[in-house]
Enzyme design. Sequence first.
Site, PDB file in Angstrom:
ATOM      1  N   TRP A 102      -6.821  -2.052  -2.970  1.00  0.00           N
ATOM      2  CA  TRP A 102      -5.466  -1.500  -2.770  1.00  0.00           C
ATOM      3  C   TRP A 102      -5.482   0.014  -2.876  1.00  0.00           C
ATOM      4  O   TRP A 102      -4.758   0.694  -2.159  1.00  0.00           O
ATOM      5  CB  TRP A 102      -4.462  -2.159  -3.714  1.00  0.00           C
ATOM      6  CG  TRP A 102      -4.237  -3.593  -3.335  1.00  0.00           C
ATOM      7  CD1 TRP A 102      -4.599  -4.699  -4.052  1.00  0.00           C
ATOM      8  CD2 TRP A 102      -3.651  -4.093  -2.124  1.00  0.00           C
ATOM      9  NE1 TRP A 102      -4.264  -5.848  -3.372  1.00  0.00           N
ATOM     10  CE2 TRP A 102      -3.679  -5.502  -2.193  1.00  0.00           C
ATOM     11  CE3 TRP A 102      -3.097  -3.490  -0.992  1.00  0.00           C
ATOM     12  CZ2 TRP A 102      -3.183  -6.311  -1.167  1.00  0.00           C
ATOM     13  CZ3 TRP A 102      -2.589  -4.303   0.031  1.00  0.00           C
ATOM     14  CH2 TRP A 102      -2.640  -5.698  -0.066  1.00  0.00           C
ATOM     15  N   ASP A 172       1.020   2.280  -8.266  1.00  0.00           N
ATOM     16  CA  ASP A 172       1.306   1.027  -7.572  1.00  0.00           C
ATOM     17  C   ASP A 172       1.205  -0.075  -8.624  1.00  0.00           C
ATOM     18  O   ASP A 172       0.113  -0.451  -9.045  1.00  0.00           O
ATOM     19  CB  ASP A 172       0.274   0.822  -6.452  1.00  0.00           C
ATOM     20  CG  ASP A 172       0.432  -0.514  -5.745  1.00  0.00           C
ATOM     21  OD1 ASP A 172       1.261  -1.341  -6.186  1.00  0.00           O
ATOM     22  OD2 ASP A 172      -0.278  -0.729  -4.746  1.00  0.00           O
ATOM     23  N   LYS A 196       4.625 -10.545  -6.136  1.00  0.00           N
ATOM     24  CA  LYS A 196       3.580 -10.875  -7.101  1.00  0.00           C
ATOM     25  C   LYS A 196       4.222 -11.360  -8.408  1.00  0.00           C
ATOM     26  O   LYS A 196       3.961 -12.454  -8.861  1.00  0.00           O
ATOM     27  CB  LYS A 196       2.663  -9.679  -7.361  1.00  0.00           C
ATOM     28  CG  LYS A 196       2.138  -8.982  -6.107  1.00  0.00           C
ATOM     29  CD  LYS A 196       1.155  -9.840  -5.335  1.00  0.00           C
ATOM     30  CE  LYS A 196       0.838  -9.341  -3.937  1.00  0.00           C
ATOM     31  NZ  LYS A 196       0.448  -7.967  -3.758  1.00  0.00           N
TER      32      LYS A 196
HETATM   33  C1  LIG Z   1      -0.007  -7.109  -2.585  1.00  0.00           C
HETATM   34  C2  LIG Z   1      -0.211  -5.689  -2.947  1.00  0.00           C
HETATM   35  C3  LIG Z   1       0.168  -4.645  -2.084  1.00  0.00           C
HETATM   36  C4  LIG Z   1       0.727  -4.880  -0.690  1.00  0.00           C
HETATM   37  O1  LIG Z   1       1.953  -5.454  -0.728  1.00  0.00           O
HETATM   38  P1  LIG Z   1       2.730  -5.830   0.629  1.00  0.00           P
HETATM   39  O2  LIG Z   1       4.083  -6.134   0.084  1.00  0.00           O
HETATM   40  O3  LIG Z   1       2.030  -6.984   1.245  1.00  0.00           O
HETATM   41  O4  LIG Z   1       2.718  -4.625   1.482  1.00  0.00           O
HETATM   42  C5  LIG Z   1      -0.028  -3.352  -2.501  1.00  0.00           C
HETATM   43  N1  LIG Z   1      -0.592  -3.078  -3.696  1.00  0.00           N
HETATM   44  C6  LIG Z   1      -0.958  -4.054  -4.552  1.00  0.00           C
HETATM   45  C7  LIG Z   1      -1.554  -3.698  -5.861  1.00  0.00           C
HETATM   46  C8  LIG Z   1      -0.785  -5.387  -4.198  1.00  0.00           C
HETATM   47  O5  LIG Z   1      -1.153  -6.360  -5.037  1.00  0.00           O
END
Ligand SMILES: *Cc1c(COP(=O)(O)O)cnc(C)c1O
Length: 361
Positions: A102, A172, A196
């Site tokens: 990521w 993030d 998540k």
């Molecule tokens: C799943 C995830 C993303 C991407 O998320 P989307 O909503 O599919 O764009 C970005 N960063 C992390 C850490 C993730 O687990």
Amino acid sequence: MTRVYNFSAGPAVLPEDVLKQAQSEMLDWRGSGMSVMEMSHRGKEFIAIAEKAEADLRELLAIPSNYKVLFLQGGGTGQFASVPLNLLRGKRSADYINTGEWSKKAIKEAKKFGGVNVAATSESANFTTVPPRSEWKLDPDAAYVHYVSNETIGGVQFQSTPDVGNIPLVTDMSSDILSRPVDVSKYGLIYAGAQKNFGPSGLVLVIVREDLLGHALPNTPTVLDYAQQAENGSMLNTPPTYAWYIAGLVFEWLKRKGGLKAMAEINEHKTKKIYDFIDASGGFYKNPVDRPYRSWMNIPFTLKSETLDEDFLKGAKTAKLLQLKGHRSVGGMRASIYNAMPEAGIDALITYMKEFMKAKG
Ligand SMILES: *Cc1c(COP(=O)(O)O)cnc(C)c1O
């Protein structure tokens, strides 16, 4: 009806209480005669739902009043672009810490909008650890420092907030937000996709310090401009209303569970059970991550031999343990155990892993 234990990394398990509540309110939300899905986002019912969700989130995370909370679309991936578009603020470049898949995606996207200085990377350790803070080569003139608090694929998690002085810290937090308390005041901006740990896909949360707003690059698309979204209460255009509502129900559920301190205790306990079992398996199961940085949320593990993978997954499915296949980029297995995964699910997984090892070990 049969519910399984769903170990998916995302979209992921939601609290059963929340799903039941949504079911009971599906056709007629509290006497409105309609589903939340059918409501105008400008009507008083939905405004009340949206405001309650924000208030509960602010309470859970103790978000200071000089931070805006935005409920947006475009996922975590959209934020990989929105962050540089809004936060470069005339500076030449931003610092990024690279701890895995990521991080790499965030870096790649940011390069479209400005300079990126990779201030530290754990690539040489195959992304199984976090580079020590003492080795980060931060640029004193960086617009911000970006890191991924939990690498969902690699299972590597920062266990505390890094100190970067006065440079705005951006993270993030898609896969570990609300899993334990965090001091929001240490951050310039936190973002997290909902699917998540707190809701359905289609919603991304942005928590941003007000003084960072209002400096977006001139060609920033309007919907990606934090200042404009903040001015319009995240309703510059139609927001993801149903996802926002479900996230609100999850926030209420978290409050009923005792808030984030209580969640941290539960999560630490759940996590420890699995790692202890893996570590005591005599090498039959292995987790590759440097112990201090093992994730509480996503636990990748391999079996003694790859040739056992298919059998493992087949047996798991029969035992109603689903979505354990590891990410295609790393292989093996991965158990994602977000807030909504009950301890009974952890116990069922460990029981199955024990039996499988006995049969094949
Ligand atoms: C799943 C995830 C993303 C991407 O998320 P989307 O909503 O599919 O764009 C970005 N960063 C992390 C850490 C993730 O687990």
